[in-house]
Every structure is written in structure tokens, then in C-alpha cells.
Design a protein around this motif. Structure first.
Motif, PDB file in Angstrom:
ATOM      1  N   ALA A 156     -22.454  16.199   8.422  1.00 45.51           N
ATOM      2  CA  ALA A 156     -23.667  15.813   7.425  1.00 45.51           C
ATOM      3  C   ALA A 156     -23.245  16.170   5.994  1.00 45.51           C
ATOM      4  CB  ALA A 156     -24.747  16.639   7.981  1.00 45.51           C
ATOM      5  N   GLY A 157     -22.464  17.347   5.864  1.00 41.97           N
ATOM      6  CA  GLY A 157     -21.893  17.904   4.390  1.00 41.97           C
ATOM      7  C   GLY A 157     -21.062  16.938   3.726  1.00 41.97           C
ATOM      8  N   LEU A 158     -20.255  16.126   4.710  1.00 41.96           N
ATOM      9  CA  LEU A 158     -19.073  15.288   4.026  1.00 41.96           C
ATOM     10  C   LEU A 158     -20.084  14.066   3.692  1.00 41.96           C
ATOM     11  CD1 LEU A 158     -16.386  15.638   6.518  1.00 41.96           C
ATOM     12  CD2 LEU A 158     -16.463  16.340   4.115  1.00 41.96           C
ATOM     13  N   SER A 159     -21.230  13.703   4.691  1.00 45.60           N
ATOM     14  CA  SER A 159     -21.713  12.474   4.201  1.00 45.60           C
ATOM     15  C   SER A 159     -22.501  12.615   2.944  1.00 45.60           C
ATOM     16  CB  SER A 159     -22.823  12.148   5.259  1.00 45.60           C
ATOM     17  OG  SER A 159     -21.785  11.812   6.567  1.00 45.60           O
ATOM     18  N   LEU A 160     -23.242  13.861   2.630  1.00 39.98           N
ATOM     19  CA  LEU A 160     -23.782  13.933   1.349  1.00 39.98           C
ATOM     20  C   LEU A 160     -22.770  14.085   0.259  1.00 39.98           C
ATOM     21  CD1 LEU A 160     -26.492  16.634   2.539  1.00 39.98           C
ATOM     22  CD2 LEU A 160     -26.918  14.289   1.603  1.00 39.98           C
ATOM     23  N   LEU A 161     -21.623  14.625   0.420  1.00 42.97           N
ATOM     24  CA  LEU A 161     -20.836  14.797  -0.635  1.00 42.97           C
ATOM     25  C   LEU A 161     -20.380  13.290  -1.088  1.00 42.97           C
ATOM     26  CD1 LEU A 161     -18.674  16.526  -2.452  1.00 42.97           C
ATOM     27  CD2 LEU A 161     -17.014  16.331  -0.211  1.00 42.97           C
ATOM     28  N   TYR A 162     -19.953  12.482  -0.164  1.00 40.95           N
ATOM     29  CA  TYR A 162     -19.312  11.052  -0.530  1.00 40.95           C
ATOM     30  C   TYR A 162     -20.525  10.178  -0.995  1.00 40.95           C
ATOM     31  CZ  TYR A 162     -14.878  11.963   1.494  1.00 40.95           C
ATOM     32  OH  TYR A 162     -13.633  12.874   1.914  1.00 40.95           O
ATOM     33  N   TRP A 163     -21.828  10.624  -0.616  1.00 43.83           N
ATOM     34  CA  TRP A 163     -22.915   9.818  -0.997  1.00 43.83           C
ATOM     35  C   TRP A 163     -23.129  10.114  -2.423  1.00 43.83           C
ATOM     36  CZ3 TRP A 163     -27.528  11.785  -3.003  1.00 43.83           C
ATOM     37  CH2 TRP A 163     -28.454  11.016  -3.303  1.00 43.83           C
ATOM     38  N   LEU A 196     -28.701  14.082  10.854  1.00 43.83           N
ATOM     39  CA  LEU A 196     -27.619  15.018  11.649  1.00 43.83           C
ATOM     40  C   LEU A 196     -28.426  16.398  10.856  1.00 43.83           C
ATOM     41  CD1 LEU A 196     -24.107  13.986  11.080  1.00 43.83           C
ATOM     42  CD2 LEU A 196     -25.567  13.695  13.165  1.00 43.83           C
ATOM     43  N   LEU A 197     -28.730  16.322   9.860  1.00 46.06           N
ATOM     44  CA  LEU A 197     -29.547  17.455   9.247  1.00 46.06           C
ATOM     45  C   LEU A 197     -31.033  17.565   9.956  1.00 46.06           C
ATOM     46  CD1 LEU A 197     -28.882  17.362   5.549  1.00 46.06           C
ATOM     47  CD2 LEU A 197     -27.859  19.013   7.290  1.00 46.06           C
ATOM     48  N   GLY A 198     -31.576  16.644  10.289  1.00 45.44           N
ATOM     49  CA  GLY A 198     -32.799  16.702  11.173  1.00 45.44           C
ATOM     50  C   GLY A 198     -32.664  17.337  12.375  1.00 45.44           C
ATOM     51  N   ARG A 199     -31.467  16.767  13.191  1.00 42.95           N
ATOM     52  CA  ARG A 199     -31.240  17.344  14.531  1.00 42.95           C
ATOM     53  C   ARG A 199     -30.710  18.789  14.401  1.00 42.95           C
ATOM     54  NH1 ARG A 199     -27.390  20.108  18.130  1.00 42.95           N
ATOM     55  NH2 ARG A 199     -27.639  19.081  20.065  1.00 42.95           N
ATOM     56  N   ILE A 200     -29.973  19.153  13.309  1.00 40.61           N
ATOM     57  CA  ILE A 200     -29.685  20.758  13.115  1.00 40.61           C
ATOM     58  C   ILE A 200     -31.056  21.361  13.100  1.00 40.61           C
ATOM     59  CG2 ILE A 200     -28.646  22.255  11.563  1.00 40.61           C
ATOM     60  CD1 ILE A 200     -26.611  20.100  11.041  1.00 40.61           C
ATOM     61  N   LEU A 201     -32.109  20.862  12.366  1.00 41.18           N
ATOM     62  CA  LEU A 201     -33.389  21.822  12.102  1.00 41.18           C
ATOM     63  C   LEU A 201     -34.016  21.808  13.423  1.00 41.18           C
ATOM     64  CD1 LEU A 201     -35.379  22.815  10.116  1.00 41.18           C
ATOM     65  CD2 LEU A 201     -36.205  20.466   9.848  1.00 41.18           C
ATOM     66  N   LEU A 202     -34.202  20.669  14.123  1.00 40.12           N
ATOM     67  CA  LEU A 202     -34.783  20.699  15.414  1.00 40.12           C
ATOM     68  C   LEU A 202     -34.238  21.646  16.174  1.00 40.12           C
ATOM     69  CD1 LEU A 202     -35.560  16.874  16.047  1.00 40.12           C
ATOM     70  CD2 LEU A 202     -37.111  18.669  15.245  1.00 40.12           C
ATOM     71  N   ALA A 215     -30.014  11.233  17.965  1.00 42.35           N
ATOM     72  CA  ALA A 215     -30.121  11.714  16.548  1.00 42.35           C
ATOM     73  C   ALA A 215     -29.657  10.744  15.507  1.00 42.35           C
ATOM     74  CB  ALA A 215     -29.464  13.003  16.246  1.00 42.35           C
ATOM     75  N   LEU A 216     -28.735   9.837  16.038  1.00 39.21           N
ATOM     76  CA  LEU A 216     -28.065   8.846  15.365  1.00 39.21           C
ATOM     77  C   LEU A 216     -28.369   7.381  15.521  1.00 39.21           C
ATOM     78  CD1 LEU A 216     -24.212   9.745  15.176  1.00 39.21           C
ATOM     79  CD2 LEU A 216     -25.832  10.058  13.439  1.00 39.21           C
ATOM     80  N   ALA A 217     -29.738   7.598  16.161  1.00 36.63           N
ATOM     81  CA  ALA A 217     -30.615   5.990  16.320  1.00 36.63           C
ATOM     82  C   ALA A 217     -30.963   5.406  15.117  1.00 36.63           C
ATOM     83  CB  ALA A 217     -31.498   6.468  17.380  1.00 36.63           C
ATOM     84  N   PRO A 218     -31.369   6.225  13.940  1.00 33.57           N
ATOM     85  CA  PRO A 218     -31.880   5.437  12.793  1.00 33.57           C
ATOM     86  C   PRO A 218     -30.641   4.934  12.116  1.00 33.57           C
ATOM     87  CG  PRO A 218     -32.553   7.661  12.902  1.00 33.57           C
ATOM     88  CD  PRO A 218     -31.889   7.602  14.150  1.00 33.57           C
ATOM     89  N   THR A 219     -29.353   5.616  12.256  1.00 27.13           N
ATOM     90  CA  THR A 219     -28.191   4.836  11.515  1.00 27.13           C
ATOM     91  C   THR A 219     -27.799   3.674  12.594  1.00 27.13           C
ATOM     92  OG1 THR A 219     -27.321   6.959  11.162  1.00 27.13           O
ATOM     93  CG2 THR A 219     -25.720   5.100  11.153  1.00 27.13           C
ATOM     94  N   SER A 220     -27.851   3.521  13.727  1.00 20.50           N
ATOM     95  CA  SER A 220     -27.484   2.525  14.730  1.00 20.50           C
ATOM     96  C   SER A 220     -28.637   1.232  14.206  1.00 20.50           C
ATOM     97  CB  SER A 220     -27.708   2.865  16.199  1.00 20.50           C
ATOM     98  OG  SER A 220     -26.827   3.837  16.571  1.00 20.50           O
ATOM     99  N   ALA A 221     -29.990   1.813  14.085  1.00 20.00           N
ATOM    100  CA  ALA A 221     -31.074   0.766  13.838  1.00 20.00           C
ATOM    101  C   ALA A 221     -30.784   0.183  12.434  1.00 20.00           C
ATOM    102  CB  ALA A 221     -32.203   1.236  14.009  1.00 20.00           C
ATOM    103  N   TYR A 222     -30.393   0.928  11.380  1.00 22.42           N
ATOM    104  CA  TYR A 222     -30.149   0.174  10.172  1.00 22.42           C
ATOM    105  C   TYR A 222     -28.892  -0.578  10.259  1.00 22.42           C
ATOM    106  CZ  TYR A 222     -29.932   0.011   5.012  1.00 22.42           C
ATOM    107  OH  TYR A 222     -29.650  -0.348   3.901  1.00 22.42           O
TER     108      TYR A 222
END
Length: 386
Positions: A156-163, A196-202, A215-222
């Protein structure tokens, strides 16, 4: 076996398979730099590996083959990198240049691999035992190797960094559709991080250790939405009409034989007819490019063929036979000739000429220009500018 997680993992595997096949198809039908192809193929392969790992755990295959436990961890953390590398490659940038940048970008994989050594060195029975414990409660995980929320936080951190990095650099090209595509890829990067951050929070806040496959279902759907919204379905075209031909004048007397007819075999007649047909198709394709079709940044063999009401196979055969080269070499000749004309007759910046004549990136343009002209665009302008 966890049937719900298994079903989610199987769906993810199917989607990743479609993504991989779409990637291979894209590679066949589009000409881009090797770097772009490498990043896209790497991205699709890592998505496939992650889906296989989900299935590996959900179906309890690790009980039989414990060797593969956490083996792909160092590779999967490179997913955000491959997505970022693909975005930059589309714009002609190599994020591994200079070479020291490669070590920086790959360092998360090396760190995770080093942290996993303590787990990989355990006997197979102990590795299985740890996996069975964390199914009950992730807090039971004791080895140094990152697992659960710690591992997801890295991705999640790497994704935010590259975003953030791509957002900071922005898109500098003139092609609106390419800019829109890069924005969609940035959205994928952000969805991964937020999921992933949502999954960590839950997990930390409510003790709900949701399967990462869910947790990655939204990514797959998009991703599925992007594939479906960008697919180009075959379109029907009216049957091609043969070109009108003038009847051959008959200068012989009735009943007399053509003096050369005895030397013409059916095979010769068939070959001549086929050659004429290829020339006619090639002439139509040439006319399309002469009318400016080569300036389309998204022009492909299939798109050009569709313009003239023929199949990709027909167009490819005509181009190969009549031009002596493949489609993209033939197309680039038109683009380079137009670029040379612009460099001779105007003061338009080279970067703008690159996009005006149909190229998608400056690096691809420079490579093609040097190949056909023997020099760079700047050198050509200096030597030929009026």
C-alpha cells in the motif's frame, strides 16, 4: 478448504488470465518500445502470480507443497513498481536510467526477501504450522518475515508513493487519449492502496481479517471495467467490389488462336491474378496514408485495414509483398518523410513534430528517425533547414 476465499481466488485467477492474454494480444498488434512491452508483461505476470498464490492458500495446497509458502512475496511487492514503470514507459521514460535508480526501485523486493529468509529456512512442518496458526489469528505470527498487515502496508505504501510520483511528474504529451489512459492507470494504483489500507483498518480496528482476495475485489472490478470499455469488437463491412476492368481488345480473326496462349499455364494465370489483387489492395492502403492516416497516433494494422474495408490478414499480405517490409516499417517511412518535410520547412519544435506525424513518444520517434535518416532530427534540421 475456505470455499469463499477459493471462489474469490479463482475469479481473480480468471481475470488475471484475461489480463495476461490481453497483454499478449496487445503486444502482437501494437508496435511500442521493448521497455513498454517489458513493463506491461511484468505487470500481467505478477498479477497472475498473486492470483495463483491466493488459490494455493485457499485450496490448502500448501499442506502438500509447502516449498512455495511465501516464495513470491518479494516479487509481488513489485506490482506498484511495474504499474508505475509502464506509465512512464508510455511517455518514453526509463525509470531504471541511470542504473543506480534500478537498485533504489528494486530495494523493497530485496528487503522483503532478506526478511523472508528466516521463514524459508524453517523445516517444512514448521512453515505449515505457522500458516495454520495465523488462520486462527494473525497476531500469532512470530517469524520476522512480514505477514498480514505488515506485508500489505508495504504494498500500500509503495502504491501511494508511485501514485504521488506520477501525479507530480504529470503527463507532458499532446495525445489526449494517452493522457486519459495514464490517469486511469493512476486510479488503479490508488485503488490498490486504498483497498489494502481499508483491509488493514478492518483488521486492526475491528478484528476482521478479511481475505486479501476480497480486499482487492475493487481493483479487479476496475481492471475488468477498463478491459471491457476499451475492447474493440469486430465490425462488419460491405463485401468488397472488384475494380472495373476494361475488356481486352480482340484483334484476331474469329476462330484464330492467340499466338502466346500456348505458353501461359493455369499456374501463371493464377499467380498474375493474385499479384494484381495484392497491388490493388496495396494501392488503397497507400492512398489512405497519403490522405494523412499515418498522423493518427493510434493507427494499427487492423484500424487501417478497416478503413479500406479489408481484413488485417489481407492488408498485411499486401504490405509485405508490395512494400518489402512489415506494416510498422512501411508506416514509419511515411511519418519520417513528413517529419523531414516539417524540419526543412518550419521552425516547429521537434517534440511537437514527433506527435504531429503520428508517434506516441519522443524516444520511439528518435529511434525511427535515426534508422531511416541516419541522423537525429536536430542534426537533420541543422543540415537541411532552409
Amino acid at each position: 478448504m475456505n470455499y469463499e476465499a477459493g471462489a474469490a481466488a479463482l475469479i481473480g485467477l480468471c481475470l488475471s488470465s484475461v489480463l495476461l492474454l490481453a497483454t499478449l494480444s496487445w503486444m502482437v498488434n501494437h508496435a511500442h518500445t521493448r521497455l513498454t512491452i517489458a513493463w506491461l508483461l511484468g505487470l500481467a505476470t505478477l498479477v497472475m502470480l498473486q492470483s495463483l498464490e491466493f488459490l494455493y492458500h485457499a485450496t490448502d495446497m500448501f499442506l502438500r507443497w509447502p516449498f512455495f509458502l511465501k516464495l513470491v512475496d518479494p516479487l509481488v511487492v513489485l506490482l506498484p513498481l511495474t504499474l508505475y514503470g509502464y506509465q512512464r514507459a508510455l511517455q518514453g521514460d526509463n525509470i531504471f536510467h541511470p542504473r543506480r535508480q534500478m537498485l533504489l526501485h528494486l530495494s523493497p523486493a530485496f528487503i522483503v526477501a532478506l526478511m523472508d529468509i528466516s521463514y524459508w529456512s524453517l523445516p517444512a512442518a514448521e512453515r505449515i504450522d505457522w500458516m495454520l496458526k495465523v488462520r486462527i489469528d494473525e497476531s500469532l505470527w512470530q517469524p520476522l518475515a512480514p505477514y498480514g498487515n505488515d506485508y500489505l502496508a508495504i504494498i500500500a505504501g509503495l502504491s501511494l508513493l508511485y501514485w504521488w510520483r506520477q501525479r507530480t511528474l504529470g503527463y507532458q504529451g499532446r495525445k489526449a487519449r494517452l493522457g486519459s489512459w495514464i490517469n486511469k492507470l493512476q486510479t488503479v494504483q490508488l485503488i490498490i492502496a486504498l483497498s489494502l489500507l481499508g483491509r488493514i483498518l478492518l483488521s486492526t480496528g475491528f478484528g476482521w481479517n478479511l481475505s486479501v482476495a476480497f480486499a482487492l475485489a475493487p481493483t479487479s472490478a476496475y481492471l475488468l471495467y477498463l478491459m471491457l470499455s476499451h475492447v474493440q469488437l469486430p465490425q462488419s463491412h460491405p463485401p468488397r467490389q472488384p475494380l472495373a476492368t476494361s475488356p481486352k481488345p480482340d484483334n484476331s480473326a474469329p476462330g484464330s488462336a492467340d499466338p502466346d496462349s500456348s505458353n501461359v499455364t493455369p499456374a501463371d494465370t493464377s499467380a498474375a491474378t493474385a499479384n494484381n489483387a495484392q497491388q490493388e489492395l496495396f494501392a488503397e492502403l497507400q492512398q489512405a496514408l497519403a490522405n494523412g492516416a499515418f498522423r493518427d497516433n493510434e493507427l494499427s494494422l487492423g484500424k487501417l485495414a478497416a478503413m479500406r474495408g479489408m481484413t488485417s490478414h489481407q492488408a498485411s499480405a499486401a504490405i509485405n509483398q508490395c512494400s518489402g517490409s512489415n506494416f510498422y516499417d512501411w508506416l514509419n517511412r511515411y511519418r519520417i518523410e513528413a517529419a523531414q518535410q516539417a524540419l526543412r520547412d518550419s521552425d516547429t519544435p521537434v517534440s511537437r513534430i514527433c506527435f504531429d506525424v503520428g508517434f506516441n513518444s519522443k524516444s520511439t520517434f528518435n529511434t525511427a528517425f535515426r534508422r531511416f535518416s541516419g541522423c537525429t532530427p536536430t542534426e537533420f534540421r541543422r543540415n537541411h533547414h532552409a
